[in-house]
Design an enzyme around this catalytic site. Structure first.
Site, PDB file in Angstrom:
ATOM      1  N   THR A 239       1.690   1.952  -5.327  1.00  0.00           N
ATOM      2  CA  THR A 239       1.467   3.363  -5.656  1.00  0.00           C
ATOM      3  C   THR A 239       2.129   4.296  -4.639  1.00  0.00           C
ATOM      4  O   THR A 239       2.575   5.383  -5.001  1.00  0.00           O
ATOM      5  CB  THR A 239      -0.032   3.692  -5.743  1.00  0.00           C
ATOM      6  OG1 THR A 239      -0.660   3.348  -4.509  1.00  0.00           O
ATOM      7  CG2 THR A 239      -0.683   2.930  -6.888  1.00  0.00           C
TER       8      THR A 239
ATOM      9  N   HIS B 249       4.324  -0.576   3.220  1.00  0.00           N
ATOM     10  CA  HIS B 249       3.062  -0.731   3.947  1.00  0.00           C
ATOM     11  C   HIS B 249       2.511  -2.122   3.731  1.00  0.00           C
ATOM     12  O   HIS B 249       2.674  -2.709   2.664  1.00  0.00           O
ATOM     13  CB  HIS B 249       2.035   0.327   3.531  1.00  0.00           C
ATOM     14  CG  HIS B 249       1.790   0.417   2.059  1.00  0.00           C
ATOM     15  ND1 HIS B 249       2.678   1.042   1.196  1.00  0.00           N
ATOM     16  CD2 HIS B 249       0.774  -0.035   1.276  1.00  0.00           C
ATOM     17  CE1 HIS B 249       2.207   0.975  -0.039  1.00  0.00           C
ATOM     18  NE2 HIS B 249       1.061   0.316  -0.030  1.00  0.00           N
TER      19      HIS B 249
END
Ligand code: 5GP
Ligand code: ZN
Length: 113
Positions: A94, A99
């Site tokens: 998203t 990350h």
């Protein structure tokens, strides 16, 4: 660039920061999926694993070294934890800033959904 994680790096959006240096930032996930759930990001905007190359990937070994160091100091992670990076639509990425999720503090099922 309208990137929420770049805004967190620039301190334009608050976050619960666990570790920071010149290359990376580690902060708690806003919507934790486990008793311990934090995110590790490079300060350089890299959209996903798909954008890693020989020029920008040194930060990955740094990220994993710091995951090890930070995790050793969190008692809930002493029995294990999981590192996850979602890449692209089918993986439900998203936020388009690379990350690594670190999840622990409970038994994690496998395989993931
Ligand atoms: P993805 O689905 O892209 O792998 O994961 C994005 C993660 O970022 C999600 O777990 C979500 O909860 C977290 N997240 C999204 N926006 C924010 C925010 O503003 N602050 C923090 N701390 N986490 C966020
Ligand atoms: Zn970014």
């Amino acid at each position: 660039m309208d990137c929420i994680f770049c805004k967190i790096i620039k301190k334009e959006i608050p976050a619960s920061i666990l570790y920071e240096d010149e290359k990376i930032l580690i902060f708690n996930d806003l919507n934790p999926e486990a008793p311990k759930h934090f995110l590790v990001i490079p300060k350089e905007h890299i959209a996903s694993v798909n954008e890693l190359n020989a020029c920008n990937s040194d930060v990955i070994s740094h990220i994993f070294t710091k995951i090890n160091e930070v995790s050793q100091n969190i008692k809930e992670l002493e029995n294990g934890y999981r590192i996850v990076t979602n890449c692209g639509e089918n993986a439900s990425q998203t936020v388009k800033h690379l990350h690594f999720h670190v999840l622990g503090g409970r038994k994690l099922s496998w395989p993931p959904g």
